[in-house]
Design a protein around this motif. Structure first.
Motif: not given
Lengths: 443, 443
Positions: A196-205, B273-279, B366-373
Motif C-alpha cells: 500500500a505504501v509503495r502504491h501511494l508513493l509510486r502514484s504520487s511521484i 539481497i537488495f531488490m530494486n522495486l523502482d526498476t 547506469p541505465d536505470d530510468k526510475a526515480a528512487i523511492i
C-alpha cells in the motif's frame, strides 16, 4: 463499486470499529464518570459477490478477508483500535504545484485506496495478488500548515494548525518535524502494508517526496484478548483512558463546528518519543509502578479497582501519604475536574530500531549508568478537535512534572488537519479526501 | 519444567512444524520426483496445567498461546515455516573471552529461551506480562568462524565455515558481513519479538555486542491460507521448491556425519539481497513472469501445471522455442538432474526500510530510468548440510545468468554453524546450545 452507508449515520457507528472489541469494556469519560458501553463491533468480513480480488490464486486466510470500510462520515484509522503495523509517511509537496495538482493527487489517492482497502486492485496496478489481503488496511490523510499555502487558501488555515508550543523536556530533531501532508497507513499484515505504501508513493511521484517514514508495531492480530489494552516496551498498558464510545468521540475527536469542510474532520498530533529502556530496566517493579501510577500487571490505578476504574489522586495510605504519586504519569495525564475537554484519542505504536549508540547517547542523562543497547520508543499519534485545548495542556503538565520524563524524550513533533470522511457517490464535496476544502477555494 | 520428547524421535516430526500447513501440499524432491507428503502438523497449543504464565492479567488471544517446542533433536526455527517477524542478530564476542565464558553464555541463553518460547518468564526478568504471549517464538543460535578460535578449538571448525566464494554480481557491504554469533529470533507477535531480543541482549551484555540487526517480515499469521507460499515484494511466491518432509530435511538440511557435536546441526547462510522495486515495476507482467520462469498468480512453472509441479526446462512452444527461458530464475535455481544434493531450506524475510537515496543510488544500474523511492529487499536465510555443495553451486549459476540479476544485488553475506537441538534433561552434552562442542574442548 460499493457505496458505504455510514455517510448517513451521524454516530459513525456502522464502521467496524473493533479488532479487540474495545467497546466491550467499561469506558471512562473525561471527568471520571463511568459509562457502560453498549455495543461491540467486529470487523466487516468481505462477503458480497463481485467484490473479491480477481486473480486465481489469492491470499485466503481468515485475516486476509477482513476489511474496514473506507467511506464514511469520518476517515478510517482514527476511531478503530490500532492494527498491528504502522507506516506513517511525512511528505513534502514538490515546488511549483498548486490547487489543481492537489485536487488531482487527492482524487487519485482516494480512488486507489477506496479499492485497495477493500482488497481490490487499484487501477493501473500490475500486482493484484499483493492487493488481495486487505487485513484491516486503513489509510488516513492529513494536511500540514503549508498545504493551505500551496492551495492558495492561507486564510482558511485552522488557527491551531501551527507548531505546538515548546516544552521544557523537548529535544526535537528536524528530521522528525512538520511536513505538508501525512499519510497514516495501518494494517494487520506487513506485506499488504508495504504494498500500500509503495502504491501511494509510486502514484504520487510527481507531487510529493518523502521527508520521513515512521514505522511501528503493536501486538499482532490474535495475540491480545478482545478488549485488552496493548502494552508498550516499558510493559505499560497504553491507551487505557482513550475515548471509546461514539458519544465520546463526537465530544473530543470529531470537529463539529467551523466551516463545513472541517466538520467531521479532526486534528492529528504526531510526537516521536524515545524511551530509554536501558535505564528504565534498572528500576524495580515497585518503582516502575510508582512512576506510572498504575500496576504493571492489570493496569489498575494504584488507588485500587480495575484497569478502567477512575484513578483517585486523593486516596492516602495509613500514614496519610498519597497512594498515587502526584508526579506519576497517570496523575499528571489526568484531565482536571474543571477541564473535561482534555481528552485525546491515542493510537501509539512502538518503534524498535537497531541500536545506534550515537542516537541513544544523545538522549542519555549525565548520570545514566546503563550500557546502551536499545533504540526504542513510540510513534505517538493522537486525535482531537483542537490540540491547543487538548494535547497541549496535557503535555504541558507532563513536561513539567511527569516522573516518566527521566526515561522518555520527545524527539519529533508535527500537527495535521484531518479532513472528514469521503463517500464514493458523494455529491457535497466529500467524494475525495479534502474535496470540501479544495472545492471551496477560488482557483 | 517440561521435558520435550522429540529427542527420542529421529524424524523430528513431533515438533509442531506448520503454521501454514506446508506439508499438506505436494512436495518436490530435488531431482524432480514428486512425493506426496503424508503428515500435517499444527502448532502445539499450550494447554498443560502449570505451564502458563504467572501474571494475573496476561495476553490471552488465540495466537498468544501458540508455542513451538524449544527442545528437540534439531533447533527450532529451521524446519518450521516462517513466522511473521524476524530479528536476526549478528553479534561480536567481546575481547578477552574464552571457552568458559561461552559455556556460561550458552547455558544462560538456553535456559532463558527454553522458558520464554513457552510463555514463561525467564529467571531475573521483571516483566512477566511481556513474556506471556509466545506467539510461536523461536530462537536459533549459530556460530561464525571466529567462535572456534575464541573457544580454543580452531581445529574443530568445519571446513565449510568460512567466507563464501565471491560472486560476480556481489556488492557486499562490510556492515552486513560475518559475525561470531548469530541469533535468529522469529515470532508472530512483534511485541514479544522485541522483548525476546531485548532480553537476549541484556543478559549477554558482558559477552557480546551487536554488529547488525536485520529486521524482516512475512505475511501475518492468518493472512495466508494453510499451505500457501508467501510472496515477496516482487509479487513472487518465495519458497516453492523448499524441502518439506522429514526425509527431505534429513537428506538436505540436518548434518548426519562428522563428529557427534555436529550431528543434527546445520549450516545457515545469510545473504542480504537488495531488490530494486523502482526498476522492477517498469516491467509488464509478462516480462516479470519470463524473468522468474513462473506465473505470478499461482506460481506454477510457465511450462504448465500447478505451483508444486516440477518445471520442465525442455518444453517448447509451437515454433520450437523454449517456454521457460534458460536464463530465468526458476531455470537457473533448479538443481541439475545429476546434482540432487543442490537443495536448500529457504526462510527468506522481506525488509522494507525508509527510502535512502544514497543507499539505493549505489545499487542502481547506469541505465536505470526510475526515480528512487524504495529501499526494499530480502534477509535471505537458508539452511543446509554443507554450503559449498548446496548454496554455492546454486548461487554460482544464479550470479552467472539469472535474469533477476538486473533487479537484485547481494549486499551482505555470512555463514554459521548451527549446533544441534537441546534437551532440558540432556545427559549427552545436549543440555544447552553448543554443549556437545563446548564440552568436547579441553580447557
Amino acid at each position: 463499486m460499493r457505496t458505504h452507508t455510514t455517510s448517513s449515520d451521524p454516530s459513525g457507528d456502522s464502521r467496524g470499529l473493533s479488532r479487540r472489541g474495545f467497546l466491550t469494556g467499561v469506558s471512562i469519560a473525561a471527568g471520571g464518570a463511568a459509562l457502560v458501553a453498549t455495543a461491540s463491533h467486529t470487523h466487516h468480513v468481505q462477503a458480497e459477490e463481485g467484490r473479491g480480488p480477481t486473480p486465481t490464486d489469492t491470499a485466503s486466510g481468515e485475516l486476509a478477508s477482513q476489511t474496514i470500510p473506507f467511506d464514511g462520515v469520518n476517515q478510517a484509522g482514527i476511531a478503530e483500535p490500532e492494527q498491528a503495523h504502522l507506516n506513517l509517511l511525512g511528505l513534502e509537496i514538490k515546488p511549483g504545484l498548486g490547487l489543481k495538482d492537489m485536487k488531482r493527487l487527492m482524487r487519485s489517492w482516494t480512488e486507489d485506496m477506496r479499492r485497495l482497502t477493500q482488497g481490490q486492485n487499484p487501477l493501473g496496478s500490475l500486482e493484484p495478488e499483493l492487493a488481495s489481503s486487505p487485513a484491516n488496511l486503513t489509510v488516513t490523510c492529513g494536511y500540514g500548515p503549508r498545504f493551505f499555502d500551496v492551495i492558495g487558501a492561507a486564510e482558511k488555515r485552522p488557527a491551531w494548525l501551527k507548531p505546538l508550543p515548546a516544552y521544557s523536556t523537548d529535544k526535537l530533531e528536524n528530521r522528525w518535524g512538520q511536513t505538508d501532508i501525512v499519510l497514516q497507513v495501518c494494517c494487520d499484515d506487513p506485506v499488504t502494508l508495504a504494498f500500500a505504501v509503495r502504491h501511494l508513493l509510486r502514484s504520487s511521484i510527481d507531487y510529493v517526496k518523502v521527508t520521513w517514514l515512521q514505522q511501528g508495531f503493536m501486538n499482532a492480530d490474535g495475540s491480545l484478548a478482545e478488549g485488552s489494552t496493548p502494552r508498550n516496551l516499558f510493559g505499560q498498558k497504553d491507551g487505557t483512558i482513550n475515548p471509546r464510545t461514539s458519544e465520546e468521540l463526537q465530544q473530543h475527536v470529531w470537529i463539529n463546528d467551523g466551516p463545513t469542510w472541517q466538520k467531521n474532520g479532526s486534528c492529528m498530533v504526531v510526537r516521536r518519543i524515545f524511551m530509554n529502556l536501558d535505564t528504565w530496566e534498572l528500576l524495580d517493579r515497585n518503582s516502575r509502578e510508582v512512576a506510572i501510577g498504575r500496576t504493571l500487571d492489570s493496569g489498575a490505578p494504584l488507588s485500587g479497582g480495575e484497569e478502567f476504574d477512575p484513578i483517585d489522586t486523593k486516596a492516602t495510605d495509613r500514614v496519610g501519604l498519597p497512594i498515587i504519586d502526584p508526579m506519576s504519569h497517570a496523575a499528571r495525564a489526568k484531565a482536571p475536574q474543571n477541564k473535561p475537554e482534555q481528552v485525546i484519542k491515542r493510537r501509539p505504536y512502538t518503534y524498535n530500531l537497531p541500536p545506534d549508540p550515537a542516537v541513544v547517547q544523545a538522549m542519555a542523562r549525565p548520570d545514566d549508568k546503563a550500557a546502551i543497547i536499545s533504540n526504542v520508543g513510540l510513534v505517538f499519534i493522537c486525535f482531537q478537535q483542537d490540540p491547543l485545548h487538548q494535547f497541549h495542556p496535557i503535555q504541558q503538565r507532563l513536561s513539567e512534572g511527569d516522573r516518566l520524563n527521566q526515561w522518555i524524550t520527545h524527539i519529533g513533533s508535527a500537527v495535521y488537519f484531518i479532513p472528514p470522511g469521503v463517500s464514493a457517490d458523494g455529491k457535497d464535496g466529500d467524494r475525495y479526501w479534502g474535496a470540501g476544502l479544495l472545492e471551496s477555494v477560488k482557483a
